[in-house]
Design a protein around this motif. Structure first.
Motif, PDB file in Angstrom:
ATOM      1  N   VAL A 260       2.275   1.659  -3.623  1.00 27.06           N
ATOM      2  CA  VAL A 260       1.283   2.192  -4.557  1.00 27.06           C
ATOM      3  C   VAL A 260       0.995   3.660  -4.248  1.00 27.06           C
ATOM      4  CG1 VAL A 260      -1.099   1.964  -5.366  1.00 27.06           C
ATOM      5  CG2 VAL A 260       0.292  -0.076  -4.984  1.00 27.06           C
TER       6      VAL A 260
ATOM      7  N   PHE B 153       3.837   5.462  -5.822  1.00 25.86           N
ATOM      8  CA  PHE B 153       3.679   5.456  -7.280  1.00 25.86           C
ATOM      9  C   PHE B 153       2.641   6.499  -7.717  1.00 25.86           C
ATOM     10  CE2 PHE B 153       4.964   0.721  -7.388  1.00 25.86           C
ATOM     11  CZ  PHE B 153       6.295   1.065  -7.620  1.00 25.86           C
ATOM     12  N   GLY B 154       1.544   6.578  -6.962  1.00 19.30           N
ATOM     13  CA  GLY B 154       0.496   7.528  -7.301  1.00 19.30           C
ATOM     14  C   GLY B 154       0.967   8.967  -7.201  1.00 19.30           C
TER      15      GLY B 154
ATOM     16  N   GLU C 140      -3.458   3.195  -7.803  1.00 20.11           N
ATOM     17  CA  GLU C 140      -2.480   4.235  -8.156  1.00 20.11           C
ATOM     18  C   GLU C 140      -3.127   5.474  -8.781  1.00 20.11           C
ATOM     19  OE1 GLU C 140       1.323   4.954 -11.158  1.00 20.11           O
ATOM     20  OE2 GLU C 140       0.711   2.909 -10.676  1.00 20.11           O
TER      21      GLU C 140
ATOM     22  N   SER D 187      -3.634   3.679 -17.383  1.00 23.78           N
ATOM     23  CA  SER D 187      -4.258   2.482 -16.804  1.00 23.78           C
ATOM     24  C   SER D 187      -4.911   1.590 -17.850  1.00 23.78           C
ATOM     25  CB  SER D 187      -5.308   2.891 -15.755  1.00 23.78           C
ATOM     26  OG  SER D 187      -4.707   3.606 -14.698  1.00 23.78           O
TER      27      SER D 187
ATOM     28  N   PHE E 101       7.449  -2.641  -3.144  1.00 22.76           N
ATOM     29  CA  PHE E 101       6.536  -3.452  -3.952  1.00 22.76           C
ATOM     30  C   PHE E 101       7.082  -4.865  -4.128  1.00 22.76           C
ATOM     31  CE2 PHE E 101       4.480  -4.921  -7.841  1.00 22.76           C
ATOM     32  CZ  PHE E 101       3.174  -4.519  -7.651  1.00 22.76           C
TER      33      PHE E 101
ATOM     34  N   SER F 119      -1.875  -6.878  -7.844  1.00 24.34           N
ATOM     35  CA  SER F 119      -2.406  -6.189  -9.021  1.00 24.34           C
ATOM     36  C   SER F 119      -3.683  -5.429  -8.692  1.00 24.34           C
ATOM     37  CB  SER F 119      -2.668  -7.197 -10.148  1.00 24.34           C
ATOM     38  OG  SER F 119      -3.699  -8.096  -9.802  1.00 24.34           O
TER      39      SER F 119
ATOM     40  N   TYR G  45      -5.003   7.526  -6.043  1.00 21.66           N
ATOM     41  CA  TYR G  45      -4.103   8.335  -5.214  1.00 21.66           C
ATOM     42  C   TYR G  45      -3.630   9.568  -5.985  1.00 21.66           C
ATOM     43  CZ  TYR G  45      -3.612   4.592  -1.716  1.00 21.66           C
ATOM     44  OH  TYR G  45      -3.841   3.668  -0.736  1.00 21.66           O
TER      45      TYR G  45
ATOM     46  N   ALA H 231      -2.627  -2.342  -6.795  1.00 17.68           N
ATOM     47  CA  ALA H 231      -1.975  -1.410  -7.716  1.00 17.68           C
ATOM     48  C   ALA H 231      -2.985  -0.597  -8.504  1.00 17.68           C
ATOM     49  CB  ALA H 231      -1.053  -2.178  -8.660  1.00 17.68           C
TER      50      ALA H 231
ATOM     51  N   HIS I 279       0.830  -1.197   0.000  1.00 14.77           N
ATOM     52  CA  HIS I 279       0.000   0.000   0.000  1.00 14.77           C
ATOM     53  C   HIS I 279       0.869   1.254   0.000  1.00 14.77           C
ATOM     54  CE1 HIS I 279      -4.216  -1.180   0.139  1.00 14.77           C
ATOM     55  NE2 HIS I 279      -3.865  -2.212   0.882  1.00 14.77           N
TER      56      HIS I 279
END
Length: 285
Positions: A8, A11-12, A244, A94, A225, A238, A247, A241, A5
């Motif tokens: 991600v 990443f966001g 992302e 995405s 991750f 997945s 966020y 993820a 978490h």
């Protein structure tokens, strides 16, 4: 679960650097990959004791390809964000499950399932909601186009990652992906600096943010991750993820005052829901 978490979450947030930094996407990705590779090298040598030089010629060639794909993915990703918005860039990126769905059976001689086709069609419908028209003078359309290219290059990268089983340690793979991505980006900058760098030359004031992006939001996020995958299922990862873009859109709203269009939000809901549902069904099958 905490580590994935957090990964991600990081990443966001990384997409916002496309707005925080005024330099070109090429410089953003060059800085990101260089400092990420440096941080991963230090981590591998001092903390994880990961062997970094134990690979053969075939694996080496695959890693070069992975680095090129990673560079293309991130350059088009930040182009999408700079041209349009964080929300458009993240939502159209995405779309990568759409490409994976139809390319994976070709690469690995696997049957194409009806469920996967349904997911792909749903994702495509979400993309149509985000893209207002086919007029590339529209920044949303152009940004969405680059976001889709980012999703396509990421899908190919994911398939090459699966194909390259020569190197099993993911920290080593992450290190070389970032290293070769950085080396690959030096070439276009040397060949055509004006075209690649844009009207504004790189500024030293961008350096701290580039280091932060490379070390924390890339190297650390990837490490978290990867470590999480030793404890949880890939399908679970997945699904998580898929948060992302959520966020990223929330961060952009509060930190950049970016209010996404209703069509963008609707498309994002469709794409993210389809991706999460695919992950859940995959885990149950």
């Amino acid at each position: 679960m905490l580590k994935i978490h957090l990964a991600v979450f990081l990443f966001g947030f990384a997409g916002l650097f496309g707005k925080f930094l005024s330099c070109s996407p090429f410089i953003i990705v060059l800085g990101r990959t260089f400092f990420a590779a440096l941080a991963l090298f230090v981590y591998a040598k001092m903390f994880s004791r990961t062997p970094l030089f134990n690979f053969n010629r075939t694996a080496f060639l695959f890693l070069i390809l992975q680095g090129i794909l990673l560079a293309c993915h991130w350059v088009t990703f930040f182009l999408a964000i700079q041209i349009s918005s964080v929300a458009v860039g993240l939502v159209t990126f995405s779309s990568f499950p759409l490409f994976v769905t139809f390319m994976e059976p070709f690469f690995f001689k696997e049957p194409l399932k009806k469920r996967d086709i349904t997911t792909a069609i749903t994702v495509f419908a979400g993309i149509l909601l985000v893209i207002p028209d086919v007029d590339f003078s529209n920044n949303v359309t152009l940004g969405g186009f680059y976001g889709i290219l980012s999703g396509l290059s990421f899908a190919v990268l994911a398939l090459v990652n699966r194909k390259n089983v020569m190197i099993s340690d993911p920290i080593a793979v992450a290190f070389y992906q970032n290293l070769f991505a950085a080396l690959f980006l030096i070439l276009p900058i040397l060949i055509s600096p004006i075209l690649v760098l844009g009207p504004r030359a790189p500024d030293l004031s961008d350096l701290p943010l580039l280091i932060l992006l490379g070390v924390v939001f890339t190297a650390m996020a990837h490490t978290f991750f990867i470590q999480s995958l030793t404890k949880i299922r890939a399908q679970t990862a997945s699904v998580i993820a898929g948060l992302e873009p959520v966020y990223g859109i929330v961060f952009a709203f509060f930190l950049l005052n970016e209010v996404p269009r209703v069509r963008t939000l609707a498309g994002g809901v469709v794409i993210i829901s389809a991706t999460i549902a695919a992950g859940v069904f995959s885990r149950k099958s």
